[in-house]
Scaffold this active site. Structure first.
Site, mmCIF file in Angstrom:
data_model
loop_
_atom_site.group_PDB
_atom_site.id
_atom_site.type_symbol
_atom_site.label_atom_id
_atom_site.label_comp_id
_atom_site.label_asym_id
_atom_site.label_seq_id
_atom_site.Cartn_x
_atom_site.Cartn_y
_atom_site.Cartn_z
ATOM 1 N N GLY A 40 -8.269 4.458 11.343
ATOM 2 C CA GLY A 40 -9.073 3.377 11.912
ATOM 3 C C GLY A 40 -9.624 2.566 10.754
ATOM 4 N N ALA A 43 -13.488 3.010 9.877
ATOM 5 C CA ALA A 43 -13.823 4.281 9.224
ATOM 6 C C ALA A 43 -13.190 4.341 7.833
ATOM 7 C CB ALA A 43 -13.346 5.445 10.095
ATOM 8 N N ASN A 44 -11.971 3.850 7.694
ATOM 9 C CA ASN A 44 -11.328 3.830 6.368
ATOM 10 C C ASN A 44 -12.190 3.045 5.374
ATOM 11 O OD1 ASN A 44 -9.151 5.101 7.548
ATOM 12 N ND2 ASN A 44 -7.783 3.319 7.488
ATOM 13 N N GLU A 141 -10.261 -4.446 14.919
ATOM 14 C CA GLU A 141 -9.803 -3.357 15.804
ATOM 15 C C GLU A 141 -10.825 -2.984 16.873
ATOM 16 O OE1 GLU A 141 -6.432 -0.610 13.612
ATOM 17 O OE2 GLU A 141 -8.503 -0.064 13.289
ATOM 18 N N THR A 221 -4.413 -11.124 0.064
ATOM 19 C CA THR A 221 -3.870 -9.982 -0.670
ATOM 20 C C THR A 221 -2.346 -10.103 -0.699
ATOM 21 O OG1 THR A 221 -3.801 -8.515 1.249
ATOM 22 C CG2 THR A 221 -5.840 -8.536 -0.040
ATOM 23 N N GLY A 223 -0.077 -7.611 -1.932
ATOM 24 C CA GLY A 223 0.568 -6.332 -2.235
ATOM 25 C C GLY A 223 0.590 -6.071 -3.725
ATOM 26 N N GLY A 226 -1.142 -8.412 -6.320
ATOM 27 C CA GLY A 226 -2.583 -8.594 -6.484
ATOM 28 C C GLY A 226 -3.199 -9.418 -5.383
ATOM 29 N N ASP A 253 -7.639 -1.792 3.361
ATOM 30 C CA ASP A 253 -8.991 -1.262 3.607
ATOM 31 C C ASP A 253 -9.692 -0.949 2.289
ATOM 32 O OD1 ASP A 253 -8.608 -1.369 6.359
ATOM 33 O OD2 ASP A 253 -7.717 0.625 6.428
ATOM 34 N N GLY A 288 -1.875 9.049 2.802
ATOM 35 C CA GLY A 288 -2.948 8.995 3.786
ATOM 36 C C GLY A 288 -3.855 7.801 3.515
HETATM 37 P P1 ADP Z 1 -2.197 -4.628 3.430
HETATM 38 O O1 ADP Z 1 -2.222 -3.212 3.003
HETATM 39 O O2 ADP Z 1 -3.391 -5.023 4.263
HETATM 40 O O3 ADP Z 1 -0.889 -5.093 4.012
HETATM 41 P P2 ADP Z 1 -1.518 -5.671 0.792
HETATM 42 O O4 ADP Z 1 -0.183 -5.027 0.904
HETATM 43 O O5 ADP Z 1 -1.571 -7.097 0.408
HETATM 44 O O6 ADP Z 1 -2.413 -5.513 2.109
HETATM 45 O O7 ADP Z 1 -2.347 -4.808 -0.280
HETATM 46 C C1 ADP Z 1 -3.747 -4.941 -0.440
HETATM 47 C C2 ADP Z 1 -4.093 -4.773 -1.895
HETATM 48 O O8 ADP Z 1 -3.673 -3.469 -2.320
HETATM 49 C C3 ADP Z 1 -3.382 -5.728 -2.856
HETATM 50 O O9 ADP Z 1 -4.105 -6.940 -2.966
HETATM 51 C C4 ADP Z 1 -3.396 -4.923 -4.161
HETATM 52 O O10 ADP Z 1 -4.669 -5.019 -4.785
HETATM 53 C C5 ADP Z 1 -3.225 -3.497 -3.665
HETATM 54 N N1 ADP Z 1 -1.821 -3.055 -3.679
HETATM 55 C C6 ADP Z 1 -0.970 -2.980 -2.632
HETATM 56 N N2 ADP Z 1 0.247 -2.524 -3.018
HETATM 57 C C7 ADP Z 1 0.151 -2.282 -4.347
HETATM 58 C C8 ADP Z 1 1.050 -1.786 -5.353
HETATM 59 N N3 ADP Z 1 2.313 -1.442 -5.041
HETATM 60 N N4 ADP Z 1 0.590 -1.668 -6.625
HETATM 61 C C9 ADP Z 1 -0.682 -2.004 -6.954
HETATM 62 N N5 ADP Z 1 -1.577 -2.477 -6.051
HETATM 63 C C10 ADP Z 1 -1.174 -2.607 -4.778
#
Ligand code: ADP
Length: 305
Positions: A40, A43-44, A141, A221, A223, A226, A253, A288
């Site tokens: 959730g 909570a996360n 949510e 965000t 991934g 950054g 989260d 997790g």
């Molecule tokens: P969500 O998990 O909500 O889909 P993102 O995939 O954009 O969002 O990831 C959120 C944040 O987690 C990113 O802005 C980054 O800071 C970090 N992050 C996600 N994946 C990676 C990765 N493979 N390496 C380093 N940081 C990551």
């Protein structure tokens, strides 16, 4: 003094089965592996913010059942103030049924149960906690009307607001809500959903349109790339920390909670985003959602590296 954060949102129990392939409709499949884990987004984020160093009050609902009592115990043991978590009698605790294929592809059924009972009244009852907070963290949510109400109350109380607009809403938010959001933290899918009415040619113009509607800052965000911060006078990408990703569940989260914590401590925006990137990077190195949220000293070590 530690930053004071209120999180209003969901608490779930994730039932996770690893399957060789998804069952077709009407078919049963044997799972290779099964586990139950707390989840959730609310909570996360509450657990992530505590570990990142904040004093956290969680406002939410669980069912008056085994899952609900277990989740409540865990949140308390994690150090989250659960004064405003209600056990709800006429429904079940929120549950996510998750099947994962070897490729990592997943199939998820969410039965929100008590999460859908988090009401405007619950927010009003928690008003004292909210008034004393530095920052309010919200997601989508729970009923959206409750989220909008919480944003309005926080604005009246002068509390900084962060909305992590996840899961992606089926339509944009009402016009009067945007100005109550100080920081919006969409991932790329959520950004597209929030601006589906805009016909924006790219993410930058979509973000600029949200700023024009009154959002204080849009932090997209990206991934492993950054996060990109846009305010009326800034457009900066803060690169991610390089880590070996094991499981990206909960990364968004960890990011929202890290951002809230750092802003509540008074850090400037780009520094706060770097802190959030560090928290989120560490969270993807473990499996997790809640279990993999990093402790403050781990975040500090990564920031100093
Ligand atoms: P969500 O998990 O909500 O889909 P993102 O995939 O954009 O969002 O990831 C959120 C944040 O987690 C990113 O802005 C980054 O800071 C970090 N992050 C996600 N994946 C990676 C990765 N493979 N390496 C380093 N940081 C990551």
């Amino acid at each position: 003094m530690a930053a004071r954060i209120v999180v209003i949102g969901s608490a779930n129990t994730d039932l996770v089965a690893r399957v060789p392939s998804f069952p077709a409709p009407g078919e049963s499949k044997m799972a290779d592996e099964f586990h139950i884990t707390p989840g959730g987004k609310g909570a996360n984020q509450a657990v992530a913010a505590v570990r990142a160093g904040a004093d956290v009050t969680f406002v939410g609902r669980l069912g008056d059942d085994d899952f609900g009592r277990r989740r409540l115990d865990e949140l308390r043991c994690a150090g989250v103030d659960c004064t405003y978590v209600r056990l709800t009698h006429n429904t079940h605790s929120g549950v996510a049924l998750i099947a994962i294929e070897p490729s990592g592809e997943n199939l998820i059924v969410v039965a929100p149960g008590a999460n859908m009972c988090v009401s405007e009244r619950d927010v009003t009852e928690a008003r004292n906690a909210l008034a004393g907070a530095d920052c309010l963290l919200l997601q989508l949510e729970i009923p959206h009307e409750t989220v909008y109400h919480a944003l309005r109350v926080a604005r009246k109380e002068g509390v900084t607001t962060i909305l992590n607009p996840a899961p992606a809403p089926s339509e944009p938010l009402p016009d009067d809500v945007w100005p109550h959001i100080d920081y919006l933290t969409p991932n790329q899918t959520e950004m597209a959903a929030l601006t589906s009415d805009l016909n924006a040619p790219d993410a930058e113009s979509a973000a600029r349109a949200l700023l024009a509607r009154g959002v204080g800052a849009v932090i997209m965000t990206l991934g492993a790339h950054g996060a990109r911060c846009l305010t009326p006078d800034m457009d900066e990408v803060v690169p991610a920390f390089e880590v070996e990703a094991v499981d990206t569940v909960g990364a968004g989260d960890a990011f929202a909670a890290g951002l809230g914590c750092a802003l509540a401590e008074g850090r400037p925006l780009l520094e706060a985003v770097r802190f959030a990137n560090a928290a989120a990077a560490l969270s993807v190195t473990g499996s997790g959602a809640q279990e993999s949220m990093p402790e403050r000293h781990e975040i500090e070590e990564l920031l100093a590296s």
